[in-house]
Design a protein around this motif. Structure first.
Motif, mmCIF file in Angstrom:
data_model
loop_
_atom_site.group_PDB
_atom_site.id
_atom_site.type_symbol
_atom_site.label_atom_id
_atom_site.label_comp_id
_atom_site.label_asym_id
_atom_site.label_seq_id
_atom_site.Cartn_x
_atom_site.Cartn_y
_atom_site.Cartn_z
ATOM 1 N N ILE A 78 1.024 -1.154 -0.007
ATOM 2 C CA ILE A 78 -0.040 -0.006 -0.032
ATOM 3 C C ILE A 78 0.921 0.923 0.058
ATOM 4 O O ILE A 78 0.601 2.134 -0.865
ATOM 5 C CB ILE A 78 -0.921 0.236 1.323
ATOM 6 N N GLU A 79 1.899 1.264 0.626
ATOM 7 C CA GLU A 79 2.740 2.432 0.857
ATOM 8 C C GLU A 79 3.424 2.670 -0.347
ATOM 9 O O GLU A 79 3.704 3.829 -0.738
ATOM 10 C CB GLU A 79 3.925 2.230 2.144
ATOM 11 N N LYS A 105 -8.246 6.374 -2.664
ATOM 12 C CA LYS A 105 -8.217 5.722 -4.263
ATOM 13 C C LYS A 105 -7.418 4.264 -4.120
ATOM 14 O O LYS A 105 -7.903 3.598 -4.701
ATOM 15 C CB LYS A 105 -7.788 6.769 -4.943
ATOM 16 N N VAL A 106 -6.305 4.519 -3.747
ATOM 17 C CA VAL A 106 -5.317 3.357 -3.653
ATOM 18 C C VAL A 106 -5.756 2.344 -2.856
ATOM 19 O O VAL A 106 -6.056 0.989 -3.652
ATOM 20 C CB VAL A 106 -4.096 3.786 -2.990
ATOM 21 N N LEU A 107 -6.548 2.446 -1.531
ATOM 22 C CA LEU A 107 -7.095 1.426 -1.147
ATOM 23 C C LEU A 107 -8.632 0.727 -1.585
ATOM 24 O O LEU A 107 -8.510 -0.305 -1.764
ATOM 25 C CB LEU A 107 -7.507 1.787 0.510
ATOM 26 N N PHE A 146 -7.217 -1.961 -4.181
ATOM 27 C CA PHE A 146 -7.149 -2.987 -3.411
ATOM 28 C C PHE A 146 -8.236 -3.808 -3.332
ATOM 29 O O PHE A 146 -8.325 -5.242 -3.047
ATOM 30 C CB PHE A 146 -6.125 -2.924 -2.235
ATOM 31 N N GLY A 147 -9.294 -3.209 -3.085
ATOM 32 C CA GLY A 147 -10.773 -4.137 -3.067
ATOM 33 C C GLY A 147 -10.861 -4.448 -1.436
ATOM 34 O O GLY A 147 -10.453 -4.054 -0.567
ATOM 35 N N ALA A 150 -1.341 -9.905 -6.642
ATOM 36 C CA ALA A 150 -1.617 -8.985 -7.444
ATOM 37 C C ALA A 150 -2.935 -8.099 -7.193
ATOM 38 O O ALA A 150 -3.691 -8.682 -6.705
ATOM 39 C CB ALA A 150 -1.784 -9.159 -9.068
ATOM 40 N N ILE A 151 -2.864 -6.731 -7.122
ATOM 41 C CA ILE A 151 -4.033 -6.112 -6.737
ATOM 42 C C ILE A 151 -5.170 -5.953 -7.893
ATOM 43 O O ILE A 151 -4.881 -6.488 -8.843
ATOM 44 C CB ILE A 151 -3.751 -4.614 -6.179
ATOM 45 N N ARG A 152 -6.285 -5.669 -7.685
ATOM 46 C CA ARG A 152 -7.563 -5.922 -8.350
ATOM 47 C C ARG A 152 -7.228 -5.397 -9.962
ATOM 48 O O ARG A 152 -7.567 -5.980 -10.849
ATOM 49 C CB ARG A 152 -8.625 -5.155 -8.006
#
Length: 283
Positions: free
Chosen positions: A51-52, A66-68, A71-72, A111-113
C-alpha cells in the motif's frame, strides 16, 4: 508555517495514516482462522508495504482512499493469499531448504485488483476526470452503483455508506450541517443579529466543506454554493415568473421572498447529493 496551517497539515497526515491502518487491520481480522499466526503477520506486513509503495509518499487522504479502493475487499485479498499458500506449498517445501524460506516465506504479494488493467497517464494539475458511460446500454452505471452501495458494498469496490462515514467523519458532519440549514428554513426563526439562522448554519457547513481535502476544489464550490445559487438565481427566476401581470419592485420582492426559501432547500438537496456522490468516488 503558521500553527494553524501546521495543525491542519498534521490532521490531514494523521487521517491518511489512519486510513491505511484501518484497512490493514480489517485484513488482519479477516485472516483470523484462515492463516496461521506467522502467515497472518507476514501478510499484514507485506500488505502495508505494498500500500505504501502504491501511495508513493502521498499524504492526501483522498489519494490514499483511491489506492485502498483499488485493493478491494480485504477479505478477498486474504482468500487469495490462502489459495496462493495452498498452491505454492509443495513447491516451497521442495526449495525451502535451498532458499532459506518456509512454505509461507514468499516475498511476492498477490496482484491487486487492477494490476492487469492498462495504465492510465497521470492527470495534469487542474485536469478533471470526465465520466463516460461504461457501455451504450448503461449510461447511468455510476448512479446505479451509488443506489446499490448500501445494499451491496461490493458494488462500490468494498466502499459503502458506513465505510464512507467512518473514513470521512468531518465531511459527513458538513453534509449533515447543510441539511440542517435547509430544514430550518420553514421554521421562521428570529435572526442572529441581522443574519437568518439557516444562513448562519449554511455558512458553518460551507466552511467545513471548503476546508476539506477529500473533495476537489470544483466539487467543494459546486456543492457548498448550490444552496446560495438556488436562493438567489432560483428566487429571481421563479419570483419573476410569479409576478405575472402586476409588475413592480414591491410585487417582485414579495414573490421573491415567497419562493427563495424553497429554492434554497432545493439547492441544498442538490449540493448534498453531489458532494455525497463525489465522496463515494465512483467515477
Amino acid at each position: 508555517m503558521s500553527p494553524l496551517i501546521g495543525a491542519a497539515w498534521l490532521d490531514v497526515r494523521e487521517r491518511a495514516d489512519q486510513l491505511v491502518l484501518n484497512y490493514v487491520s480489517r485484513a488482519a481480522d479477516a485472516a483470523h482462522g484462515v492463516l496461521r499466526s506467522e502467515q497472518r503477520l507476514d501478510f499484514a506486513r507485506r500488505l502495508r508495504a505494498r500500500i505504501e509503495a502504491e501511495v508513493g509518499g502521498s499524504e492526501n487522504p483522498r489519494t490514499v482512499a483511491k489506492v485502498l479502493d483499488r485493493f478491494g475487499d480485504p477479505a478477498a485479498l486474504v482468500a487469495r493469499e490462502a489459495r496462493r499458500l495452498t498452491e505454492s506449498a509443495p513447491e516451497a517445501a521442495a526449495c525451502g531448504s535451498r532458499a532459506g524460506l518456509g512454505p509461507e516465506g514468499t516475498r511476492r504479494f498477490p496482484a491487486i485488483r487492477d494490476d492487469t488493467a492498462p495504465a492510465h497517464p497521470p492527470r495534469r494539475a487542474g485536469q478533471h476526470r470526465v465520466s463516460r458511460p461504461t457501455s451504450l446500454g448503461l449510461p447511468f452505471a455510476g448512479l446505479r452503483r451509488v443506489a446499490m452501495s448500501t445494499a451491496n458494498p461490493m458494488a462500490t469496490g468494498g466502499r459503502d455508506a458506513r465505510t464512507v462515514v467512518k473514513e470521512h467523519p468531518r465531511e459527513t458532519a458538513a453534509l449533515v450541517i447543510l441539511v440542517v440549514a435547509a430544514l430550518l428554513v420553514p421554521f421562521g426563526l428570529p435572526p442572529l443579529a441581522i443574519f437568518p439562522v439557516p444562513l448562519v448554519v449554511w455558512a458553518a457547513g460551507t466552511a467545513v466543506v471548503l476546508l476539506s481535502e477529500s473533495w476537489e476544489v470544483r466539487d467543494r464550490f459546486l456543492g457548498a454554493g448550490a444552496p446560495l445559487l438556488g436562493y438567489v438565481v432560483g428566487g429571481v427566476l421563479v419570483g419573476g415568473l410569479r409576478v405575472g401581470a402586476e409588475p413592480g419592485f414591491d410585487t417582485f420582492m414579495t414573490a421573491f421572498w415567497a419562493v427563495s426559501g424553497t429554492m434554497f432547500m432545493i439547492g441544498t438537496g442538490l449540493g448534498v447529493v453531489w458532494l455525497a456522490y463525489r465522496l463515494l468516488d465512483l467515477d
